[in-house]
Design an enzyme around this catalytic site. Structure first.
Site, PDB file in Angstrom:
ATOM      1  N   GLY A 198      -7.605  -8.559  10.110  1.00 48.37           N
ATOM      2  CA  GLY A 198      -6.489  -7.804  10.633  1.00 48.37           C
ATOM      3  C   GLY A 198      -6.043  -8.201  12.021  1.00 48.37           C
ATOM      4  O   GLY A 198      -5.014  -8.837  12.197  1.00 48.37           O
ATOM      5  N   ARG A 199      -6.836  -7.832  13.019  1.00 47.54           N
ATOM      6  CA  ARG A 199      -6.422  -8.045  14.411  1.00 47.54           C
ATOM      7  C   ARG A 199      -6.173  -9.522  14.740  1.00 47.54           C
ATOM      8  O   ARG A 199      -5.269  -9.855  15.496  1.00 47.54           O
ATOM      9  CB  ARG A 199      -7.459  -7.461  15.355  1.00 47.54           C
ATOM     10  CG  ARG A 199      -7.449  -5.945  15.374  1.00 47.54           C
ATOM     11  CD  ARG A 199      -8.351  -5.381  16.456  1.00 47.54           C
ATOM     12  NE  ARG A 199      -8.234  -3.939  16.508  1.00 47.54           N
ATOM     13  CZ  ARG A 199      -7.300  -3.273  17.181  1.00 47.54           C
ATOM     14  NH1 ARG A 199      -6.370  -3.961  17.845  1.00 47.54           N
ATOM     15  NH2 ARG A 199      -7.267  -1.958  17.198  1.00 47.54           N
ATOM     16  N   TYR A 255      -6.669   9.707   4.928  1.00 48.38           N
ATOM     17  CA  TYR A 255      -5.420  10.048   4.248  1.00 48.38           C
ATOM     18  C   TYR A 255      -5.712  10.939   3.039  1.00 48.38           C
ATOM     19  O   TYR A 255      -6.865  11.206   2.711  1.00 48.38           O
ATOM     20  CB  TYR A 255      -4.673   8.767   3.863  1.00 48.38           C
ATOM     21  CG  TYR A 255      -3.892   8.194   5.029  1.00 48.38           C
ATOM     22  CD1 TYR A 255      -2.504   8.231   5.040  1.00 48.38           C
ATOM     23  CD2 TYR A 255      -4.542   7.651   6.131  1.00 48.38           C
ATOM     24  CE1 TYR A 255      -1.771   7.739   6.115  1.00 48.38           C
ATOM     25  CE2 TYR A 255      -3.828   7.158   7.215  1.00 48.38           C
ATOM     26  CZ  TYR A 255      -2.445   7.204   7.200  1.00 48.38           C
ATOM     27  OH  TYR A 255      -1.738   6.726   8.271  1.00 48.38           O
ATOM     28  N   GLN A 305       0.851  -1.187   0.000  1.00 49.02           N
ATOM     29  CA  GLN A 305       0.000   0.000   0.000  1.00 49.02           C
ATOM     30  C   GLN A 305       0.890   1.241   0.000  1.00 49.02           C
ATOM     31  O   GLN A 305       1.851   1.328   0.776  1.00 49.02           O
ATOM     32  CB  GLN A 305      -0.903   0.014   1.232  1.00 49.02           C
ATOM     33  CG  GLN A 305      -1.913   1.159   1.223  1.00 49.02           C
ATOM     34  CD  GLN A 305      -2.725   1.228   2.489  1.00 49.02           C
ATOM     35  OE1 GLN A 305      -2.224   1.665   3.526  1.00 49.02           O
ATOM     36  NE2 GLN A 305      -3.975   0.795   2.427  1.00 49.02           N
ATOM     37  N   ARG A 347      -7.899   1.242  -1.780  1.00 46.80           N
ATOM     38  CA  ARG A 347      -8.612   1.163  -0.502  1.00 46.80           C
ATOM     39  C   ARG A 347      -9.539   2.365  -0.424  1.00 46.80           C
ATOM     40  O   ARG A 347      -9.118   3.507  -0.281  1.00 46.80           O
ATOM     41  CB  ARG A 347      -7.653   1.120   0.685  1.00 46.80           C
ATOM     42  CG  ARG A 347      -8.405   0.773   1.973  1.00 46.80           C
ATOM     43  CD  ARG A 347      -7.521   0.146   3.026  1.00 46.80           C
ATOM     44  NE  ARG A 347      -8.231  -0.940   3.686  1.00 46.80           N
ATOM     45  CZ  ARG A 347      -7.868  -1.458   4.853  1.00 46.80           C
ATOM     46  NH1 ARG A 347      -6.808  -1.010   5.478  1.00 46.80           N
ATOM     47  NH2 ARG A 347      -8.554  -2.446   5.384  1.00 46.80           N
TER      48      ARG A 347
END
Length: 330
Positions: A304-305, A163, A99, A210
Site C-alpha cells: 500500500g504505502r 466497517y 471494493q 477483505r
C-alpha cells in the site's frame, strides 16, 4: 519455485503476477462520489505492471458513506464513471476489481444526514432492525451488479477495519440477541448472506472478501474464529481472501514495526482454505514480498504505502527480482 512475479490463475482469470494494490482512499473522487480523470490516472499509473489493483472502497448506500470524496456505487448514475475506469485498467493489461462497502455505525451524522446505524446500539448510533439488514444486503448486491455493468472483473466486500460487515462479525460491536448476533455462527450470518447474494450477481466474475481476521483485543475475534469464517466464505463462493485487521484497523500501533504484520493470520487461514490468500501489513521490500510467496505463507502480497509514494513500485520490484544474482530464499 513460485514467487512474487509468477502468474496466478484464479477462476477464469490469469493475474500476471502476485503484486496487489490494496484499496486506499485517495480523495480523488468528486464530492458527489463520481470517478474523475485524476482518480483514473492514479490507478492507471500504478497498474501497468500490476497483478491485481483493487479500487478504493465505494459506498453502496448514502447511509454507509464515511467521508467526503469517497467513491459512490450506490446508484446507476455511477456506472459510466466506473466504465471509464475499467476500460483504462484493461488497456494496461490489469483486471478491474472494486471494493464495495458500508461503514455502518462508524459513519458520521453530518456526512449522511441521519443517525448512523449498526448491529447494536452505541453512543452515537442506533441498532439496525431485521428489515434494514436484509435491505442492506440487497444494496450490496445491486452495487455488485453495477460493477459488472461497468465492465469490472470483480468486487471485494469490505469486511475489515471496523466497517459494517466487520461490525456484525466482531463481538466488540455486535451485542445482538437475535439471529444476527451472539454466537460466532450468528455473527457470521449477515456477512455470509451478503457474500452469497453478491456471488449470484457476479456470475463468473471474481468475488474477494477483505477479512478482519483479528481485533487484537481480549474479547474480540481472533485467528481461530477467522479460520472458521474463512472456510464459510469459501463455501459461499469467495474466490480470494484478503486478510487484514478487524476492529484494530489497517495499521494497528502495536504491530506497526513488524514487516507483514497481518501475514501470520493470513498464513494460518491459508492452511485451512483452498482459495488464494492475500497477505498485507507494512510491506515495502520486493525481496521480502517474494519470500512470503515462495515460502507458501500467502499467494499474493498487497503493497500500500510504498505504491502511494512510488507509482512505479511494481515495475521496479519485477526488475529487481529478475536481476537478482542470488535466490531470495537461499
Amino acid at each position: 519455485m513460485l514467487g512474487l512475479i509468477e502468474p496466478l490463475k484464479v477462476k477464469g482469470y490469469t493475474l500476471r503476477n502476485r503484486i496487489v494494490l490494496p484499496p486506499m482512499q485517495t480523495g480523488r473522487a468528486s464530492f458527489e462520489g463520481v470517478v474523475t480523470n485524476r482518480l483514473i490516472n492514479f490507478y492507471v499509473k500504478r497498474s501497468a505492471h500490476l497483478g491485481l489493483p483493487i479500487v478504493e472502497h465505494s459506498y453502496i448506500s448514502p447511509t454507509g458513506k464515511i467521508g467526503p470524496k469517497q467513491l459512490s456505487i450506490h446508484d446507476d448514475s455511477s456506472i459510466s464513471g466506473f466504465e471509464k475506469l475499467a476500460n483504462e485498467l484493461h488497456k494496461v493489461g490489469a483486471p478491474a476489481v472494486v471494493q464495495i462497502s458500508h461503514a455502518g455505525a462508524v459513519t458520521n451524522k453530518r456526512v449522511i444526514g441521519t443517525e448512523p446505524a449498526g448491529p447494536s446500539p452505541r453512543e452515537k448510533s442506533r441498532m439496525l432492525d431485521s428489515k434494514e439488514i436484509y435491505g442492506i444486503a440487497e444494496e450490496f448486491a445491486l452495487a455488485a451488479e453495477r460493477a459488472v455493468k461497468a465492465g469490472f472483473d470483480g468486487v471485494e466486500l469490505h469486511g475489515a477495519h471496523g466497517y459494517l460487515l466487520n461490525q456484525f462479525y466482531s463481538p466488540l460491536f455486535n451485542r445482538r440477541e437475535d439471529e444476527f448476533g451472539g454466537s460466532l455462527e450468528k455473527r457470521m450470518r449477515f456477512p455470509l448472506m451478503v457474500a452469497e447474494k453478491v456471488r449470484i450477481c457476479l456470475g463468473d466474475k471474481l468475488l474477494l472478501y477483505r477479512l478482519g481476521s483479528d481485533d487484537l483485543a481480549p474479547y474480540g475475534t481472533h485467528t481461530g474464529d477467522s479460520i472458521v469464517f474463512a472456510q464459510k466464505l469459501e463455501a459461499s463462493g469467495v474466490d480470494i481472501l484478503d486478510v487484514s485487521g478487524g476492529m484494530c484497523g489497517s495499521e494497528p500501533r502495536q504491530l506497526r514495526q513488524i514487516k507483514g504484520y497481518f501475514v501470520p493470520q493470513a498464513a494460518e487461514i491459508k492452511k485451512a482454505v483452498s482459495v488464494p490468500v492475500i497477505g498485507v501489513g507494512g510491506i515495502t521490500e520486493p525481496e521480502f514480498a517474494d519470500k512470503l510467496v515462495s515460502e507458501g505463507k500467502v499467494d499474493l502480497v498487497a503493497v500500500g504505502r510504498a505504491f502511494w509514494s512510488d507509482s512505479q513500485w511494481a515495475e521496479k520490484a519485477i526488475d529487481a527480482l529478475k536481476n537478482s544474482k542470488h535466490p531470495v530464499n537461499s
